[in-house]
Design an enzyme around this catalytic site. Sequence first.
Site, PDB file in Angstrom:
ATOM      1  N   ASP A  24       1.217  -1.550  -0.350  1.00  0.00           N
ATOM      2  CA  ASP A  24      -0.157   0.281  -0.045  1.00  0.00           C
ATOM      3  C   ASP A  24       0.476   1.059  -0.426  1.00  0.00           C
ATOM      4  O   ASP A  24       0.864   2.253   0.715  1.00  0.00           O
ATOM      5  CB  ASP A  24      -0.552   0.040   1.166  1.00  0.00           C
ATOM      6  CG  ASP A  24      -1.763  -1.209   1.077  1.00  0.00           C
ATOM      7  OD1 ASP A  24      -1.746  -2.149   0.399  1.00  0.00           O
ATOM      8  OD2 ASP A  24      -2.915  -1.041   2.016  1.00  0.00           O
ATOM      9  N   LYS A 126      -7.384  -4.864  -2.958  1.00  0.00           N
ATOM     10  CA  LYS A 126      -7.773  -5.627  -2.264  1.00  0.00           C
ATOM     11  C   LYS A 126      -8.649  -4.239  -1.907  1.00  0.00           C
ATOM     12  O   LYS A 126      -8.147  -3.010  -1.704  1.00  0.00           O
ATOM     13  CB  LYS A 126      -7.232  -5.872  -1.033  1.00  0.00           C
ATOM     14  CG  LYS A 126      -5.759  -4.834  -1.016  1.00  0.00           C
ATOM     15  CD  LYS A 126      -5.387  -5.487   0.535  1.00  0.00           C
ATOM     16  CE  LYS A 126      -3.882  -4.302   1.171  1.00  0.00           C
ATOM     17  NZ  LYS A 126      -4.556  -3.681   1.668  1.00  0.00           N
ATOM     18  N   CYS A 171      -2.249  -3.016   7.946  1.00  0.00           N
ATOM     19  CA  CYS A 171      -2.145  -4.037   6.556  1.00  0.00           C
ATOM     20  C   CYS A 171      -0.755  -4.443   6.187  1.00  0.00           C
ATOM     21  O   CYS A 171      -0.704  -5.355   5.632  1.00  0.00           O
ATOM     22  CB  CYS A 171      -1.690  -3.317   4.736  1.00  0.00           C
ATOM     23  SG  CYS A 171      -4.117  -1.656   4.518  1.00  0.00           S
TER      24      CYS A 171
HETATM   25  C1  VGL Z   1      -4.829   0.639   5.588  1.00  0.00           C
HETATM   26  C2  VGL Z   1      -6.451   1.621   6.866  1.00  0.00           C
HETATM   27  C3  VGL Z   1      -7.488   1.404   5.872  1.00  0.00           C
HETATM   28  C4  VGL Z   1      -3.455   0.217   5.495  1.00  0.00           C
HETATM   29  C5  VGL Z   1      -5.532   0.086   4.642  1.00  0.00           C
HETATM   30  O1  VGL Z   1      -2.729   0.530   3.841  1.00  0.00           O
HETATM   31  O2  VGL Z   1      -2.803  -0.307   6.365  1.00  0.00           O
HETATM   32  N1  VGL Z   1      -5.226   0.954   6.534  1.00  0.00           N
HETATM   33  N2  VGL Z   1      -6.570   1.082   4.609  1.00  0.00           N
END
Ligand code: VGL
Length: 224
Positions: A24, A126, A171
Amino acid sequence: MSVEKTYYQKNIDLSQHDALIIVDMQNDFMPGGALPVDEGDQIIDSINYVAEIFKNNNGIIVLTQDWHPENHMSFASSHPGKNPGEEFQSEGIGPILWPDHCIQGSQGANFHDKLKVNMANAIIRKGYNPTVDSYSGFIENDKKSETGLAGYLKSLNVKRIFICGLALDYCCYFTSLDGFDFGFEVYFLVNLTRGIDLPPGNISKSLQHMRDKGIRFATKDNLI
Ligand code: VGL
Ligand code: ZN
């Protein structure tokens, strides 16, 4: 908990049986983004450097990309009267609600410009199911719906996975735990992640739990 240097694995010799999972590294998680992670942009150069080492050793590189529809149920805005950061738990959502982030096709969902995305063998998206979040790159938060990443890596005969990116306590954490449960040997590249720390203390709790479970820790200098 801090991770002492003595705990790091030494001289990890990489091969085609190793995969780097870069979690991410998207604009919305960078300072100034919709769900900013402190210093999230400061790990990009090191991640690019490590990706190069994997490439040079025929390792596999996977990017994950948080990829939500508008009105995703993990957004506080989908729950009238609720604010981002508030606690909320239902099957597949929680333990807290988030600001709107990583909307499919938006600039915020794009990878940071400096990330060398061309090195990736695969990109796993995702969080596209509106009613179920997916912190992990392997399986959604309902703990039933797989993304296909485990099968992909197994079909390539990958044995060890190395986790870096954002956010440490969401994540990256869940990707590590699920990777472990799918039978991979997991290395957490702790200096190549940054955390959200919500609720407060969540980073140290996550590190402790990973360590107790048997996940290993390493830094970029341990990779050869
Ligand atoms: C994430 C919260 C919501 C992350 C993704 O990438 O850690 N955290 N969506
Ligand atoms: Zn998300």
